[in-house]
Design an enzyme around this catalytic site. Structure first.
Site, mmCIF file in Angstrom:
data_model
loop_
_atom_site.group_PDB
_atom_site.id
_atom_site.type_symbol
_atom_site.label_atom_id
_atom_site.label_comp_id
_atom_site.label_asym_id
_atom_site.label_seq_id
_atom_site.Cartn_x
_atom_site.Cartn_y
_atom_site.Cartn_z
ATOM 1 N N ASN A 89 1.026 -1.127 0.126
ATOM 2 C CA ASN A 89 0.106 0.099 0.068
ATOM 3 C C ASN A 89 0.713 1.470 0.327
ATOM 4 O O ASN A 89 1.664 1.478 1.341
ATOM 5 C CB ASN A 89 -1.226 -0.092 1.712
ATOM 6 C CG ASN A 89 -1.788 1.591 1.711
ATOM 7 O OD1 ASN A 89 -1.933 1.580 0.679
ATOM 8 N ND2 ASN A 89 -2.649 1.137 2.209
ATOM 9 N N HIS B 129 -12.713 4.222 0.117
ATOM 10 C CA HIS B 129 -12.124 3.896 1.547
ATOM 11 C C HIS B 129 -12.893 2.375 1.032
ATOM 12 O O HIS B 129 -13.389 1.637 1.711
ATOM 13 C CB HIS B 129 -12.911 4.115 2.830
ATOM 14 C CG HIS B 129 -11.882 5.103 3.748
ATOM 15 N ND1 HIS B 129 -12.406 6.399 3.989
ATOM 16 C CD2 HIS B 129 -11.244 4.890 3.826
ATOM 17 C CE1 HIS B 129 -11.431 6.873 4.719
ATOM 18 N NE2 HIS B 129 -10.124 6.298 4.403
ATOM 19 N N ARG C 134 -2.975 -2.253 -3.383
ATOM 20 C CA ARG C 134 -3.749 -1.101 -2.403
ATOM 21 C C ARG C 134 -3.622 0.438 -3.828
ATOM 22 O O ARG C 134 -2.290 0.687 -4.215
ATOM 23 C CB ARG C 134 -3.987 0.221 -1.797
ATOM 24 C CG ARG C 134 -5.094 1.034 -1.606
ATOM 25 C CD ARG C 134 -4.896 1.927 -0.163
ATOM 26 N NE ARG C 134 -5.478 2.342 0.081
ATOM 27 C CZ ARG C 134 -5.567 3.705 0.357
ATOM 28 N NH1 ARG C 134 -4.620 3.995 0.522
ATOM 29 N NH2 ARG C 134 -6.332 4.366 0.039
ATOM 30 N N ARG D 177 -8.360 17.257 7.168
ATOM 31 C CA ARG D 177 -9.280 17.548 6.617
ATOM 32 C C ARG D 177 -10.856 17.985 7.108
ATOM 33 O O ARG D 177 -10.568 17.536 7.858
ATOM 34 C CB ARG D 177 -9.557 16.270 5.646
ATOM 35 C CG ARG D 177 -8.190 15.854 4.646
ATOM 36 C CD ARG D 177 -8.730 15.103 3.761
ATOM 37 N NE ARG D 177 -7.473 13.784 3.720
ATOM 38 C CZ ARG D 177 -8.196 12.619 3.475
ATOM 39 N NH1 ARG D 177 -8.992 12.507 3.864
ATOM 40 N NH2 ARG D 177 -6.399 12.012 3.216
ATOM 41 N N GLU E 95 -7.975 -4.251 5.556
ATOM 42 C CA GLU E 95 -7.970 -3.413 4.502
ATOM 43 C C GLU E 95 -6.891 -4.626 3.373
ATOM 44 O O GLU E 95 -7.007 -5.164 2.585
ATOM 45 C CB GLU E 95 -7.462 -2.377 4.333
ATOM 46 C CG GLU E 95 -8.918 -1.185 4.342
ATOM 47 C CD GLU E 95 -8.536 -0.059 4.609
ATOM 48 O OE1 GLU E 95 -8.543 0.241 3.660
ATOM 49 O OE2 GLU E 95 -7.909 0.618 5.551
#
Ligand code: ADP
Length: 410
Positions: free
Chosen positions: A11, A181, A92, A242, A386
């Site tokens: 990833n 996601h 990923r 964010r 994940e």
């Protein structure tokens, strides 16, 4: 030691590389690690083998993504029979645009299509592509699979993915909502359906992935039908750094009246806002909860805004996923912060959401993740994984392609 067939999961972030070796069937992670600050003098790699207690930390000063991956391959090669046990590499990939609705075996054509998506995620996709190319160079015989953050959300109906902007911007430049996601939302949706004893294809859920990045997704009949992130991961919920949704007019205001340029706006909205911006102290929810408990007013405000906006988003997603079978919390905050779940759910009582305080305080530990009262809509805490989802997709796709291969050449 690696003893079974394993998938190497990579990833690559803009300046980091997470890696793991996973047995897809059992879910066991044989190796987990993270290289961070890549490209900087203080670049560092940390890793742990499952069968050791030691956590290794090694300086990789100035290392690139490529050299970090090469380091990981040497690490695996140093294990007895290590490389022979790796049956595939799963990557990923952040953005698959409209080209990918599911994970894909990497071929030259697939790699071209991923590179075409680079402009949609300029900080992340090039690092993902670099990872794929490094593995192709080093391990040309090993099949690779790309698992996209966006793919699960390609089932969004047009009404949910279009912005009310001139249609030409969508047609010519791909300006639309994509969502992210997806691997996590898909993983917890599968787990939730299993918990509920339902076929995923007949299950309606709202899944809230709350980590440093946060998004919530409406899942109808097992498919994503709306999600809070948009063209970029900036849209939607309040996150660690964010802002999530703001009035787009505010960006014009900052630009016209305060002279903010694109670089400054980018830093403001992605790095200096959210929990960090509001509280002035931290992007980390645990720290904020501690400070709020000690009376820090801005920490308390950041938590208030975070919870209110999340409750409002969940109520909004109800439109797309009704009638709902369960609400699911996941991610570092979703899995561990009972206070946040309790604050959010108390604002959703009119939607028949009532938590069992004891189960919620234990993070559902003794109740198989169920944290709601019996008469309530089920509310579940499900740890996301994940890396495991990437490993399983990779193995499934490799198995399927092997079958096709045999079919092609009897
Ligand atoms: P990432 O998106 O980087 O994978 P994680 O899913 O690990 O992030 O989530 C990180 C967030 O989870 C941080 O805000 C952290 O404070 C929060 N978190 C982890 N444990 C707890 C806890 N026990 N209580 C409250 N927040 C927690």
């Amino acid at each position: 030691m690696i003893v079974k067939d394993c998938i190497l999961v990579l990833n690559s972030g803009s300046s980091s590389l997470k890696f793991a070796i996973i047995e897809p069937e059992s879910g066991l992670a044989r190796l987990t690690g993270l290289a961070e600050k890549l490209g900087k003098p203080d670049a560092l790699i940390k890793y742990t083998w499952h069968n050791e207690n030691a956590k290794h930390r090694i300086s990789l000063s100035g290392a690139s993504h490529q050299s970090a991956i090469e380091f990981v391959l040497r690490l695996i090669g140093g294990q007895e029979d290590g490389m022979n046990r790796i049956t595939g590499v799963g990557h990923r990939v952040v953005h698959g645009g409209e080209a990918f609705t599911a994970s894909a075996l990497i071929t030259p054509d697939v790699l071209d299509k991923i590179e075409d998506c680079n402009q949609l995620a300029p900080l992340h996709n090039p690092a993902n592509v670099q990872g794929i190319k490094t593995i192709s160079d080093q391990l040309p015989e090993i099949p690779q699979v790309a698992v996209f953050d966006t793919a699960f959300h390609q089932s969004l109906p047009q009404a949910a993915y279009m912005y009310a902007l001139p249609y030409e911007l969508y047609k010519q430049h791909g300006v639309r909502r994509y969502g992210f996601h997806g691997t996590s939302h898909r993983f917890v949706a599968e787990q939730a359906a299993e918990y509920l004893g339902k076929d995923l294809k007949e299950t309606n859920l709202i899944t809230a992935h709350l980590g440093n990045g946060c998004s919530a997704t409406a899942i109808r009949n097992g498919q994503s039908v709306d999600t809070t992130m948009g063209m970029t991961p900036l849209e939607g919920l309040v996150m660690g750094t964010r802002s999530g949704d703001v009035d787009p007019g505010l960006i014009l205001h900052l630009s016209h009246t305060l002279g903010y340029d694109a670089t400054k706006l980018n830093r403001l909205l992605n790095k200096e806002s959210g929990l960090l911006g509001l509280s002035g102290i931290s992007n980390d929810m645990r720290t904020l909860i501690e400070h709020a408990t000690d009376g820090h007013q801005l920490a308390a405000l950041a938590i208030d805004v975070f919870c209110y906006r999340l409750s409002k988003a969940i109520a909004g997603l109800w439109v797309a996923a009704n009638p709902l079978d369960a609400l699911v919390f996941t991610g570092g905050i979703g899995e561990n912060a009972s206070l946040i779940r309790s604050r959010v759910c108390s604002q959703l009582q009119y939607l028949n959401i009532h938590l069992n305080n004891k189960n919620n305080d234990q993070n559902g530990f003794d109740s198989l993740g169920l944290i709601s009262e019996q008469h309530s809509l089920p509310v579940l805490v499900i740890p996301t994984n994940e890396e495991l989802m990437i490993a399983r997709d990779t193995q499934n796709i490799i198995d399927r392609s092997a079958v096709h291969h045999t079919d092609d050449h009897p």
